[in-house]
Enzyme design. Structure first.
Site, PDB file in Angstrom:
ATOM      1  N   TYR A  68       0.835  -1.045  -0.052  1.00 28.28           N
ATOM      2  CA  TYR A  68      -0.215  -0.001  -0.013  1.00 28.28           C
ATOM      3  C   TYR A  68       0.850   1.075   0.050  1.00 28.28           C
ATOM      4  O   TYR A  68       1.774   1.385   0.850  1.00 28.28           O
ATOM      5  CB  TYR A  68      -0.858  -0.022   1.116  1.00 28.28           C
ATOM      6  CG  TYR A  68      -2.292   0.591   0.968  1.00 28.28           C
ATOM      7  CD1 TYR A  68      -2.595   1.440  -0.068  1.00 28.28           C
ATOM      8  CD2 TYR A  68      -3.089   0.464   1.967  1.00 28.28           C
ATOM      9  CE1 TYR A  68      -3.663   2.115  -0.142  1.00 28.28           C
ATOM     10  CE2 TYR A  68      -4.559   0.967   1.969  1.00 28.28           C
ATOM     11  CZ  TYR A  68      -4.750   2.069   0.735  1.00 28.28           C
ATOM     12  OH  TYR A  68      -5.972   2.574   0.495  1.00 28.28           O
ATOM     13  N   GLU A  70      -0.047   4.894  -0.750  1.00 27.96           N
ATOM     14  CA  GLU A  70      -0.680   6.349  -1.051  1.00 27.96           C
ATOM     15  C   GLU A  70       0.605   7.461  -0.979  1.00 27.96           C
ATOM     16  O   GLU A  70       1.441   7.362  -0.059  1.00 27.96           O
ATOM     17  CB  GLU A  70      -1.794   6.483   0.141  1.00 27.96           C
ATOM     18  CG  GLU A  70      -3.131   5.655  -0.170  1.00 27.96           C
ATOM     19  CD  GLU A  70      -4.029   6.366   0.799  1.00 27.96           C
ATOM     20  OE1 GLU A  70      -5.215   6.072   0.626  1.00 27.96           O
ATOM     21  OE2 GLU A  70      -3.769   6.784   1.951  1.00 27.96           O
ATOM     22  N   ASP A 214      -5.563  13.507 -25.874  1.00 26.13           N
ATOM     23  CA  ASP A 214      -5.961  11.999 -25.392  1.00 26.13           C
ATOM     24  C   ASP A 214      -5.383  10.891 -26.497  1.00 26.13           C
ATOM     25  O   ASP A 214      -5.984  10.818 -27.321  1.00 26.13           O
ATOM     26  CB  ASP A 214      -7.532  11.888 -25.479  1.00 26.13           C
ATOM     27  CG  ASP A 214      -8.013  10.490 -24.590  1.00 26.13           C
ATOM     28  OD1 ASP A 214      -6.937   9.522 -24.618  1.00 26.13           O
ATOM     29  OD2 ASP A 214      -9.241  10.301 -24.412  1.00 26.13           O
ATOM     30  N   THR A 240      -2.915   5.421 -22.233  1.00 22.89           N
ATOM     31  CA  THR A 240      -2.873   4.181 -21.418  1.00 22.89           C
ATOM     32  C   THR A 240      -1.579   3.427 -21.970  1.00 22.89           C
ATOM     33  O   THR A 240      -0.519   3.960 -22.647  1.00 22.89           O
ATOM     34  CB  THR A 240      -4.013   3.296 -22.326  1.00 22.89           C
ATOM     35  OG1 THR A 240      -3.943   3.026 -23.638  1.00 22.89           O
ATOM     36  CG2 THR A 240      -5.421   3.767 -22.046  1.00 22.89           C
ATOM     37  N   LYS A 243      -2.907  -1.230 -25.022  1.00 21.62           N
ATOM     38  CA  LYS A 243      -2.670  -1.216 -26.403  1.00 21.62           C
ATOM     39  C   LYS A 243      -1.492  -1.562 -27.068  1.00 21.62           C
ATOM     40  O   LYS A 243      -0.704  -2.298 -26.752  1.00 21.62           O
ATOM     41  CB  LYS A 243      -3.428   0.278 -26.786  1.00 21.62           C
ATOM     42  CG  LYS A 243      -4.682   0.477 -26.178  1.00 21.62           C
ATOM     43  CD  LYS A 243      -5.433   1.690 -26.594  1.00 21.62           C
ATOM     44  CE  LYS A 243      -6.620   1.857 -25.989  1.00 21.62           C
ATOM     45  NZ  LYS A 243      -6.560   2.144 -24.614  1.00 21.62           N
ATOM     46  N   ARG A 249      -2.639  -3.162 -18.085  1.00 27.24           N
ATOM     47  CA  ARG A 249      -3.639  -2.120 -18.059  1.00 27.24           C
ATOM     48  C   ARG A 249      -3.600  -0.954 -17.177  1.00 27.24           C
ATOM     49  O   ARG A 249      -3.419  -1.328 -15.775  1.00 27.24           O
ATOM     50  CB  ARG A 249      -4.895  -2.932 -17.786  1.00 27.24           C
ATOM     51  CG  ARG A 249      -5.201  -3.796 -19.037  1.00 27.24           C
ATOM     52  CD  ARG A 249      -6.542  -4.563 -18.895  1.00 27.24           C
ATOM     53  NE  ARG A 249      -7.433  -3.513 -19.133  1.00 27.24           N
ATOM     54  CZ  ARG A 249      -8.055  -2.993 -20.248  1.00 27.24           C
ATOM     55  NH1 ARG A 249      -7.362  -3.574 -21.481  1.00 27.24           N
ATOM     56  NH2 ARG A 249      -8.620  -2.202 -20.626  1.00 27.24           N
TER      57      ARG A 249
END
Length: 423
Positions: A68, A70, A214, A240, A243, A249
């Site tokens: 974890y 953050e 984008d 992303t 692709k 992902r």
């Protein structure tokens, strides 16, 4: 079945046990085996999908999945992040070097998360945004009423020239002058040609708007030198990491140094919580792979295959949007073969040819969107694109039934396994 850990005096296993899941959870193991078989023995022509490298998969299954973290390197809200920090710094450094950006944020969980964070960094609720209209290839985050973007911002959609299928730049400029948007979004999920980032920058500067690129679809081609780089022109580039880029992902944000703090705060804590550290490690692996000459050659093969597939489909009677493609994707209308898009997609899927529908603008007709990244990763070339086009046309025209189509697909894919077994 016990879910408890082994007793403290039991030594840990030396490494991952490949048979563990089959013993512990045979139901899920069977599902994963079936999905592996589906990917290997059907044609993956979805433009947003690809096969990652084995090294990327190894990073995804790493112990960082347990961490974890953050916050950002050097400023975490949890202890024990020294190696998580190293992984994230490596990913960000590699992304900056790969794309020539001053700042990179590698934490977005998806392309949509990246776009929404860019909006949060640059806009206020109620601001006007000019983006490609959804019927022309705009994404859900470009103002769909079903998406938070359509609720928080006032979107105006630009379209395509009905004669050519290309972006109507005169309309973009006229709409920008009329609506004075706070931001212009340059990007699409179904546009097969390169976008003119310099022209969009000029329009944005004329009306005092921010420019958001984008680049979720072309970013892998950009990395491989097979598509123009939006980084020098856009205030923020959203992308992303799957692709064509062949990473896990996830999402990515690139921007100038002056916007770094705003972009970072828009990701965490405004729109996301803890970073997925195993995914960030896998992104780092993918960025390093994409910086190699081999990846550059791959990216150019992806485009060559897309052009070959478009030309072959046209010879078989399908109508190709814009007359071809500059990228990894193409859009075609199956109507000349007597079938509309949704029916065509289902008929092809039944034979193991997996692709998407998309809007054919102008109008409500549905076409087919195909991509060549995954089949190129498998090693297919222009000769195989001819075979794929013949398969698609035969299935749509009724010359092949689903059973014969599945046999033909299996015969083709057997020669190009996505993950060849090595000795």
């Amino acid at each position: 079945m016990s879910l408890t850990h082994a007793p403290a005096d039991t030594p840990p296993p030396a490494g991952p046990d490949p048979d563990l899941l089959h013993r512990q959870d045979p139901e899920l193991a069977g599902i994963l085996d079936a999905e592996r078989d589906r990917q290997a023995h059907s044609l993956q022509l979805i433009a947003a999908e690809n096969f990652t490298s084995p090294a990327v998969l190894a990073a995804l299954a790493s112990p960082l999945a347990n961490k974890y973290a953050e916050g950002y390197p050097g400023a975490r809200h949890h202890g024990g992040c020294e190696f998580a920090d190293l992984a994230e710094r490596a990913a960000a450094d590699r992304a900056r070097a790969l794309f020539g950006a001053e700042h990179a944020n590698v934490q977005p969980h998806s392309g949509s998360s990246a776009v929404l964070a860019a909006y949060a960094a640059l806009l206020r609720p109620g601001d006007t945004v000019l983006a490609m209209g959804l019927p022309y290839g705009g994404h859900l985050t470009h103002g769909s009423p079903a998406n938070v973007s359509g609720h928080w911002y006032d979107f105006v959609g630009y379209g395509l020239d009905p004669a050519t299928g290309l972006v109507d730049h005169d309309q973009v400029r006229a709409l920008a002058r009329a609506h004075r948007p706070a931001a212009i979004v340059c990007g699409s999920i179904a546009y097969p040609r390169h976008l003119d980032h310099a022209l969009f920058r000029d329009i944005a500067d004329e009306v005092g708007a921010r420019l958001i690129a984008d680049a979720a679809h072309p970013i892998g081609l950009v990395a491989g030198g097979a598509a123009p780089d939006p980084v020098p022109y856009a205030d923020v580039v959203c992308a992303t990491t799957h692709k064509v880029l062949r990473g896990p992902r996830g999402g990515l944000l690139l921007c100038r140094a002056e916007l770094a703090e705003r972009v970072d705060r828009a990701v965490f804590p405004f729109t996301q919580g803890g970073a997925q550290m195993h995914t960030i490690a896998a992104k780092a692996v993918a960025f390093a792979e994409a910086a190699t000459p081999a990846f550059g050659a791959y990216a150019h093969r992806v485009v060559a295959n897309a052009r070959a597939l478009a030309a072959a489909l046209a010879r078989h009677g399908l109508r190709i949007s814009t007359g071809g493609t500059d990228t990894h994707l193409l859009v075609c209308d199956p109507a000349p073969l007597g079938v509309e898009g949704r029916t065509a997609r289902g008929r092809l899927a039944a034979a193991g040819v997996i692709l998407d529908c998309c809007a054919l603008a102008p109008g409500d007709a549905r076409g087919l969107r195909l991509g060549t990244a995954a089949v190129t990763t498998q090693g297919m070339g222009e000769a195989e694109m001819d075979r794929i086009a013949e398969l698609i046309a035969g299935l749509l025209a009724g010359r092949l039934d689903a059973g014969r189509g599945r046999s033909a697909v299996r015969e083709l894919t057997d020669g190009f396994p996505p993950y060849p077994v090595t000795g």
